[in-house]
Design a protein around this motif. Sequence first.
Motif, PDB file in Angstrom:
ATOM      1  N   SER A 131      -2.188   6.907   6.637  1.00 43.01           N
ATOM      2  CA  SER A 131      -2.910   5.657   6.493  1.00 43.01           C
ATOM      3  C   SER A 131      -2.431   4.676   7.554  1.00 43.01           C
ATOM      4  N   SER A 132      -3.343   3.803   7.990  1.00 40.43           N
ATOM      5  CA  SER A 132      -2.964   2.836   9.023  1.00 40.43           C
ATOM      6  C   SER A 132      -1.981   1.802   8.509  1.00 40.43           C
ATOM      7  N   ASN A 133      -1.899   1.602   7.170  1.00 38.62           N
ATOM      8  CA  ASN A 133      -0.964   0.604   6.640  1.00 38.62           C
ATOM      9  C   ASN A 133      -0.031   1.153   5.575  1.00 38.62           C
ATOM     10  N   ALA A 134      -0.119   2.466   5.286  1.00 43.96           N
ATOM     11  CA  ALA A 134       0.714   3.025   4.212  1.00 43.96           C
ATOM     12  C   ALA A 134       1.515   4.231   4.658  1.00 43.96           C
ATOM     13  N   GLY A 135       1.583   4.499   5.932  1.00 42.08           N
ATOM     14  CA  GLY A 135       2.420   5.585   6.420  1.00 42.08           C
ATOM     15  C   GLY A 135       1.814   6.962   6.228  1.00 42.08           C
ATOM     16  N   LYS A 136       2.698   7.955   6.149  1.00 43.02           N
ATOM     17  CA  LYS A 136       2.274   9.356   6.150  1.00 43.02           C
ATOM     18  C   LYS A 136       2.983  10.100   5.025  1.00 43.02           C
ATOM     19  N   VAL A 137       2.243  10.982   4.342  1.00 42.53           N
ATOM     20  CA  VAL A 137       2.811  11.839   3.295  1.00 42.53           C
ATOM     21  C   VAL A 137       2.252  13.244   3.472  1.00 42.53           C
ATOM     22  N   GLY A 138       2.981  14.230   2.961  1.00 43.44           N
ATOM     23  CA  GLY A 138       2.547  15.614   3.099  1.00 43.44           C
ATOM     24  C   GLY A 138       2.753  16.400   1.821  1.00 43.44           C
ATOM     25  N   SER A 139       2.030  17.492   1.699  1.00 39.95           N
ATOM     26  CA  SER A 139       2.168  18.396   0.563  1.00 39.95           C
ATOM     27  C   SER A 139       1.790  19.791   1.025  1.00 39.95           C
ATOM     28  N   GLU A 140       2.308  20.797   0.353  1.00 35.11           N
ATOM     29  CA  GLU A 140       2.016  22.169   0.761  1.00 35.11           C
ATOM     30  C   GLU A 140       1.797  23.056  -0.456  1.00 35.11           C
ATOM     31  N   ALA A 141       1.073  24.129  -0.226  1.00 35.17           N
ATOM     32  CA  ALA A 141       0.828  25.137  -1.262  1.00 35.17           C
ATOM     33  C   ALA A 141       1.112  26.508  -0.663  1.00 35.17           C
ATOM     34  N   VAL A 142       1.798  27.337  -1.437  1.00 36.96           N
ATOM     35  CA  VAL A 142       2.205  28.663  -0.954  1.00 36.96           C
ATOM     36  C   VAL A 142       1.366  29.726  -1.658  1.00 36.96           C
TER      37      VAL A 142
ATOM     38  N   PRO B  82       0.838  -1.208   0.000  1.00 38.60           N
ATOM     39  CA  PRO B  82       0.000   0.000   0.000  1.00 38.60           C
ATOM     40  C   PRO B  82       0.870   1.253   0.000  1.00 38.60           C
ATOM     41  N   VAL B  83       0.550   2.162  -0.895  1.00 40.65           N
ATOM     42  CA  VAL B  83       1.293   3.432  -0.992  1.00 40.65           C
ATOM     43  C   VAL B  83       0.278   4.553  -1.209  1.00 40.65           C
ATOM     44  N   ILE B  84       0.429   5.646  -0.492  1.00 36.10           N
ATOM     45  CA  ILE B  84      -0.445   6.801  -0.710  1.00 36.10           C
ATOM     46  C   ILE B  84       0.384   7.990  -1.171  1.00 36.10           C
ATOM     47  N   GLY B  85      -0.252   8.833  -1.973  1.00 35.63           N
ATOM     48  CA  GLY B  85       0.359  10.076  -2.432  1.00 35.63           C
ATOM     49  C   GLY B  85      -0.575  11.232  -2.141  1.00 35.63           C
ATOM     50  N   ILE B  86      -0.009  12.424  -2.112  1.00 36.69           N
ATOM     51  CA  ILE B  86      -0.830  13.609  -1.838  1.00 36.69           C
ATOM     52  C   ILE B  86      -0.325  14.768  -2.678  1.00 36.69           C
ATOM     53  N   GLN B  87      -1.240  15.538  -3.175  1.00 34.50           N
ATOM     54  CA  GLN B  87      -0.891  16.743  -3.935  1.00 34.50           C
ATOM     55  C   GLN B  87      -1.860  17.857  -3.550  1.00 34.50           C
ATOM     56  N   LYS B  88      -1.297  18.975  -3.149  1.00 30.17           N
ATOM     57  CA  LYS B  88      -2.120  20.120  -2.760  1.00 30.17           C
ATOM     58  C   LYS B  88      -1.845  21.273  -3.716  1.00 30.17           C
ATOM     59  N   THR B  89      -2.901  21.844  -4.261  1.00 30.03           N
ATOM     60  CA  THR B  89      -2.782  22.977  -5.179  1.00 30.03           C
ATOM     61  C   THR B  89      -3.670  24.109  -4.699  1.00 30.03           C
TER      62      THR B  89
ATOM     63  N   VAL C 174      -6.623   9.304   6.604  1.00 29.26           N
ATOM     64  CA  VAL C 174      -7.110  10.520   7.262  1.00 29.26           C
ATOM     65  C   VAL C 174      -6.273  11.698   6.766  1.00 29.26           C
ATOM     66  N   LEU C 175      -6.945  12.778   6.365  1.00 31.56           N
ATOM     67  CA  LEU C 175      -6.269  13.985   5.883  1.00 31.56           C
ATOM     68  C   LEU C 175      -6.369  15.069   6.941  1.00 31.56           C
ATOM     69  N   THR C 176      -5.230  15.694   7.245  1.00 29.52           N
ATOM     70  CA  THR C 176      -5.193  16.814   8.196  1.00 29.52           C
ATOM     71  C   THR C 176      -4.607  18.029   7.501  1.00 29.52           C
ATOM     72  N   ASP C 177      -5.342  19.151   7.521  1.00 28.91           N
ATOM     73  CA  ASP C 177      -4.876  20.399   6.923  1.00 28.91           C
ATOM     74  C   ASP C 177      -4.677  21.420   8.040  1.00 28.91           C
ATOM     75  N   THR C 178      -3.477  22.003   8.068  1.00 25.68           N
ATOM     76  CA  THR C 178      -3.147  22.981   9.109  1.00 25.68           C
ATOM     77  C   THR C 178      -3.318  24.392   8.558  1.00 25.68           C
ATOM     78  N   VAL C 179      -4.207  25.161   9.180  1.00 28.39           N
ATOM     79  CA  VAL C 179      -4.485  26.530   8.729  1.00 28.39           C
ATOM     80  C   VAL C 179      -3.355  27.443   9.211  1.00 28.39           C
ATOM     81  N   PRO C 180      -2.662  28.134   8.290  1.00 30.09           N
ATOM     82  CA  PRO C 180      -1.563  29.008   8.729  1.00 30.09           C
ATOM     83  C   PRO C 180      -2.084  30.285   9.384  1.00 30.09           C
TER      84      PRO C 180
END
Length: 485
Positions: free
Chosen positions: A240-251, A151-158, A187-193
């Motif tokens: 993910s409970s079986n695929a770890g954690k990934v992050g992405s950011e938008a400026v 299992p592999v997850i990816g994330i892209q934030k635009t 589970v997706l977590t977005d941190t408001v700057p």
Amino acid sequence: MNRMSFWKMLALSMIVMVAGTGFAQTAPKAQDAVSAVSVDWAVCLVHVIKSGPAKAIVGQTVLYTLDIKCVHDAAHIVISDYLPDGATYVKSEPEATVKDSVLSWRFKTMNEGDISTLKVWVRMDKEGEIRNCTTVSAVPRGCVVTMVGRPVIGIQKTGPATAVIGQNVTYDVVVSSTGSTTAENVVLTDTVPAGMSHASGETNLVYKVGNLEPGKSATVPVVLKALRRGKFTNTAVAESSNAGKVGSEAVTVVTQPELQVKKTGTKQQYIGRTATYDIVVSNPGDAPLSDVVVTDSAPAGNRILSAEGATVVDNKATWRFATLGPEEEKKMQMKVTHPVVGTCVNEVSAAGGGLTAQASAETVWKGFAGLLLEMVDTVDPVQLGETTEYVITITNQGTAPDTNIKVVLQVPPQMELISATGSTAGNAEGKTVTFDAYPQLDPKKAVRWTVKVKGVTAGDARATVKYTSDLIKAPVSKEESTHTY
């Protein structure tokens, strides 16, 4: 002996021989040299067809072909080809292992339906019957298939590169399953700057995506509001409970347009003349403004003489600009006139991008005093001993009052002063009559003085009068000629 043992023995012992015919003492015909024979057999697990020429010539290189087909899943397959005396190995495809005139090919495994072809080239070195034999051995193979995935997850934030203060900024977060098995409990977590806010008031926004099968994705929109200027990095993390954690950011760089308008103009002007107003609208901010409208409303009684680039309707001039970029300014000019004395405040307003700005300029419209000096004699010529009067009149023909009007009359030598009366008292010193100052002469009004004299000497008598005022500092004079006899 059971059936399986029988087939194993058969697989290990079966040898196929290529049959050939004897040779005549003379060389064979060309067609005999290329004719071929073949034989095929099955070793329970492996089916083999071996082909070769029926005849050959001494010194000739001939080709033997082994076509192998796997009937059932097998392992440890060994194909052995035995070179007879009188034949020399030349080459093989694929390359065989050669040891003691035995060619060997080994296959670790073969699956049902697999096909392979072996080719062997041999040179015939002597006359006679050359017998080329092949053996096949194999063991049955049984397999259990286990699918192993990762299992592999990816994330892209635009999101937008720029935004304006007070504007909603929408980010799209795409979480995808790029592995070969399902990513679970994503589970997706977005941190408001700081500098931005969410409608919920929360600073950590949590979205439960759930399970994602391979090749699937989920898009989560995140809408924030820009609160102040600055460069803000918005970070999203998928776990993910079986695929770890990934992050992405938008400026996003948050900017703010500003709208300013300035107006300067003629501070004082005479009525009926022209007052000029210079208008500057600018955007000192760092974001562009669109649809900027500048409106100058002239006060009641003013008349717009010109406003280049504007649309003029009645007493209103309007300029329109499609855009006003950061640090950009636009200059305008308007000219007006006014017919009466008074103070007028000329106002201008600007609007664009939800912003407004105002400015004004004040003009004091003044009148001007236009004094007319007149002097006439009532009797001319004058006989010696007779009297005449010099009537002095000052009329304000202008549009503003004049003040402290002082009149002085010089009696000619041929005359003798008798009296001086009028709008103010006169004071005589010798032949000079000085009248007290008249305090204020309003527009279209007049003042008069009368000086009575008597002829005492014959001649051309010339009386001179002059006046000064607060507006007229240099004396204005007039002369009246009277003949005495």
